[in-house]
Enzyme design. Structure first.
Site, PDB file in Angstrom:
ATOM      1  N   ASN A  37       1.573  10.349  -1.054  1.00 40.69           N
ATOM      2  CA  ASN A  37       0.648  10.485  -0.332  1.00 40.69           C
ATOM      3  C   ASN A  37      -0.521   9.449  -0.485  1.00 40.69           C
ATOM      4  OD1 ASN A  37      -1.283  11.203   2.011  1.00 40.69           O
ATOM      5  ND2 ASN A  37      -1.667  14.054   0.888  1.00 40.69           N
ATOM      6  N   HIS A 122      -1.093  28.424   4.012  1.00 41.92           N
ATOM      7  CA  HIS A 122      -2.998  27.992   3.863  1.00 41.92           C
ATOM      8  C   HIS A 122      -3.495  29.156   5.235  1.00 41.92           C
ATOM      9  CE1 HIS A 122      -0.867  24.357   2.036  1.00 41.92           C
ATOM     10  NE2 HIS A 122      -0.812  25.379   0.793  1.00 41.92           N
ATOM     11  N   ARG A 147      -2.811  32.067   0.853  1.00 41.41           N
ATOM     12  CA  ARG A 147      -3.523  31.300   0.202  1.00 41.41           C
ATOM     13  C   ARG A 147      -4.796  31.117   0.348  1.00 41.41           C
ATOM     14  NH1 ARG A 147      -3.918  25.009  -1.320  1.00 41.41           N
ATOM     15  NH2 ARG A 147      -4.898  24.899   0.804  1.00 41.41           N
ATOM     16  N   TYR A 159     -12.259  20.796  -0.079  1.00 37.38           N
ATOM     17  CA  TYR A 159     -10.785  20.109   0.154  1.00 37.38           C
ATOM     18  C   TYR A 159     -10.461  22.031   0.429  1.00 37.38           C
ATOM     19  CZ  TYR A 159      -6.096  21.480  -1.538  1.00 37.38           C
ATOM     20  OH  TYR A 159      -4.790  21.949  -1.255  1.00 37.38           O
ATOM     21  N   ASP A 220      -6.791  27.459  -5.226  1.00 34.74           N
ATOM     22  CA  ASP A 220      -6.407  26.562  -5.473  1.00 34.74           C
ATOM     23  C   ASP A 220      -7.614  25.809  -5.769  1.00 34.74           C
ATOM     24  OD1 ASP A 220      -5.509  24.445  -6.533  1.00 34.74           O
ATOM     25  OD2 ASP A 220      -4.681  23.606  -4.634  1.00 34.74           O
ATOM     26  N   HIS A 222      -7.963  23.146  -7.931  1.00 33.61           N
ATOM     27  CA  HIS A 222      -7.776  21.655  -6.918  1.00 33.61           C
ATOM     28  C   HIS A 222      -8.214  20.667  -8.354  1.00 33.61           C
ATOM     29  CE1 HIS A 222      -6.716  18.407  -4.127  1.00 33.61           C
ATOM     30  NE2 HIS A 222      -5.717  19.597  -3.956  1.00 33.61           N
ATOM     31  N   GLU A 246      -4.394  28.483  -8.894  1.00 31.85           N
ATOM     32  CA  GLU A 246      -3.692  27.349  -9.013  1.00 31.85           C
ATOM     33  C   GLU A 246      -4.754  25.874  -9.903  1.00 31.85           C
ATOM     34  OE1 GLU A 246      -1.513  24.740  -6.341  1.00 31.85           O
ATOM     35  OE2 GLU A 246      -1.980  25.931  -5.946  1.00 31.85           O
ATOM     36  N   GLU A 272       1.237  20.363  -9.542  1.00 27.48           N
ATOM     37  CA  GLU A 272       2.338  19.373  -8.331  1.00 27.48           C
ATOM     38  C   GLU A 272       1.893  18.016  -8.387  1.00 27.48           C
ATOM     39  OE1 GLU A 272      -2.014  19.149  -5.461  1.00 27.48           O
ATOM     40  OE2 GLU A 272      -0.798  21.298  -5.353  1.00 27.48           O
ATOM     41  N   ARG A 293       4.580  24.215 -10.621  1.00 28.22           N
ATOM     42  CA  ARG A 293       4.639  24.201  -9.778  1.00 28.22           C
ATOM     43  C   ARG A 293       4.884  22.490  -9.113  1.00 28.22           C
ATOM     44  NH1 ARG A 293       2.768  24.619  -5.080  1.00 28.22           N
ATOM     45  NH2 ARG A 293       0.851  23.785  -4.450  1.00 28.22           N
ATOM     46  N   HIS A 322       6.340  22.595  -5.034  1.00 33.38           N
ATOM     47  CA  HIS A 322       4.813  22.327  -3.877  1.00 33.38           C
ATOM     48  C   HIS A 322       5.055  21.655  -2.767  1.00 33.38           C
ATOM     49  CE1 HIS A 322       1.059  20.221  -3.160  1.00 33.38           C
ATOM     50  NE2 HIS A 322       1.581  18.590  -3.202  1.00 33.38           N
ATOM     51  N   ASP A 326       2.830  16.715   2.935  1.00 37.42           N
ATOM     52  CA  ASP A 326       3.168  15.465   2.217  1.00 37.42           C
ATOM     53  C   ASP A 326       3.871  15.132   2.376  1.00 37.42           C
ATOM     54  OD1 ASP A 326       1.975  16.830   0.665  1.00 37.42           O
ATOM     55  OD2 ASP A 326       0.678  15.084  -0.349  1.00 37.42           O
ATOM     56  N   GLU A 349       5.927  27.206  -1.374  1.00 38.12           N
ATOM     57  CA  GLU A 349       4.767  26.965  -0.727  1.00 38.12           C
ATOM     58  C   GLU A 349       5.186  26.124   0.354  1.00 38.12           C
ATOM     59  OE1 GLU A 349       0.786  24.053  -0.706  1.00 38.12           O
ATOM     60  OE2 GLU A 349       2.421  23.400  -2.009  1.00 38.12           O
ATOM     61  N   TRP A 412     -10.342  15.065  -7.254  1.00 38.79           N
ATOM     62  CA  TRP A 412     -10.849  15.987  -5.965  1.00 38.79           C
ATOM     63  C   TRP A 412      -9.675  16.953  -5.678  1.00 38.79           C
ATOM     64  CZ3 TRP A 412      -7.151  15.906  -2.181  1.00 38.79           C
ATOM     65  CH2 TRP A 412      -7.488  16.286  -0.750  1.00 38.79           C
TER      66      TRP A 412
END
Length: 412
Positions: A37, A122, A147, A159, A220, A222, A246, A272, A293, A322, A326, A349, A412
């Site tokens: 991605n 999600h 999630r 996010y 998550d 992130h 996560e 991930e 993950r 994961h 993407d 997921e 991010w």
């Protein structure tokens, strides 16, 4: 069963995907997902310029030997570009082997260990009514695990919030949770960890009060917290019995998870963005995580991720592969075959691709009663419609990035 042709196909039906297609001298074909991605063309070059020429004339049945050759002969090992490239070769070879045997790949991996794969969706929203509506929508779609991502007061865009994602008027495009924006430069978002830590426990309290104690809930982080912040969050979420927290802190610092583990019993899922077993080795050995993950697409393929998960099984650590949009349908199918076969499956997921992607990648896997199944077609069970793929050329797209209130670039 020698490889006669190696093609790298780039298509962008709902987002960018990189697919490797191998064809043997006797006409068998195999597909592999090499999507990275925001850096797709780096993998395209690696495959076209450096990997594909090495595959012509090689024996398609020698999956392990080919993997070791591509990994070790380059000298410069690991990294996302290298491992996504090798992953696509590994998947394509398993696809060919399954077709040659007339069996789905999961049968070649030892057969099914379960009847289907529990998956999570999600749900998200800027505020509680929107979050509740999103959870109800996912439950209606059959998801049994959810999630939950939430907006934070004072922050404009963060996010995982579907209503803040890419603007589109095209009803056929499923951009609900795909944060990559098409354009020449990435979008800037804002972040405030203190506000997030203050707000999040109340969100999960409200969700539990609304939906009860039995619905498995995930969240998550992130990679946005320091170890002590992550420990604080894990502890504050304990009353709400999360299935997992996560990526609570950047896990390149393996020792950081020891501090988090000391302070919370909230289960932890990590990895991930990892690419090899070496990224997971210490976390698994020291039992600092509960779920692996890794993605088949980014971990070098089915072969090495299966080995990683077998290692994890010795410590009662389960899979949590994961599976966002993407990961192409080819990569998703590979994850399903692996998940169905291993003993220590945890959860998968699953984000549904857009209609155009489903037309480009013709799939045999199914989603019924909250469970995924890869299907019983020989190989991976996904075929690429190249005429359809050709309608959607590559479009530059990037994931967003974060800045704090003072302008500092943040994780991010």
């Amino acid at each position: 069963m020698k490889i006669a042709k190696a093609e790298v196909i780039v298509t962008s039906p709902d987002r960018n995907f990189v697919t490797l297609k191998l064809t043997t001298e006797d006409g068998l074909t195999g597909l592999g997902d090499a999507t990275l991605n925001g850096r797709e063309l780096a993998v395209v070059s690696y495959l076209k310029d450096h990997v594909a020429p090495l595959l012509i004339g090689s024996d398609a049945s020698r999956i392990e030997d080919t993997w070791q050759f591509l990994y070790r002969s380059a000298y410069w090992r690991r990294g996302p570009v290298t491992m996504a490239s090798i992953a696509s070769v590994d998947m394509a070879l398993w696809d060919i082997k399954g077709k040659a045997a007339g069996m789905p790949v999961y049968q070649l991996l030892g057969g099914a260990s379960r009847t289907g794969l529990m998956a999570y969706g999600h749900a998200s929203g800027k505020e509680m009514p929107e979050i509740f509506d999103s959870i109800r929508s996912h439950l209606e779609e059959g998801y049994r695990s959810i999630r939950v991502q939430t907006g934070v007061p004072g922050l404009k865009a963060i996010y995982g919030i579907a209503s803040q994602s890419m603007d589109t008027t095209d009803a056929d495009v499923r951009y609900d949770h795909e944060p990559a924006r098409r354009g020449a430069k990435p979008t800037e978002e804002d972040w405030d960890t203190r506000a997030y830590l203050k707000h999040l426990p109340g969100v999960f309290e409200a969700v539990r009060n609304e939906f009860g104690p039995d619905l498995p809930l995930l969240h998550d982080g992130h990679h946005r917290m320091t170890p002590i912040q992550a420990a604080k969050l894990g502890k504050s979420l304990e009353p709400y019995d999360l299935f997992w927290l996560e990526d609570c802190t950047p896990a390149e610092n393996q020792e950081a998870l020891r501090l988090v583990r000391q302070h919370t019993t909230t289960p932890l899922a990590i990895g991930e963005i990892f690419n090899t077993v070496w990224d997971f080795k210490d976390l698994i050995r020291d039992q600092l995580i509960d779920y692996v993950r890794g993605a088949v697409t980014h971990m070098g393929g089915i072969s090495p991720l299966k080995k990683t998960l077998e290692y994890a099984a010795q410590y009662q650590i389960k899979s949590g592969m994961h599976g966002p949009t993407d990961i192409s349908p080819v990569g998703m199918a590979a994850a399903m075959h692996l998940g169905l076969s291993i003993h220590n499956f945890g959860i998968q997921e699953y984000m549904k691709h857009g209609k155009r992607t489903d037309q480009v990648f013709e799939q045999s896997y199914t989603w019924e009663n909250g469970m995924l199944h890869p299907g019983d077609e020989p190989g991976l069970g996904v075929e690429l419609n190249q005429d359809e793929a050709g309608k959607y050329p590559y479009e530059q797209a990037y994931l967003p990035y974060n800045r704090l209130a003072d302008g500092t670039v943040h994780d991010w």
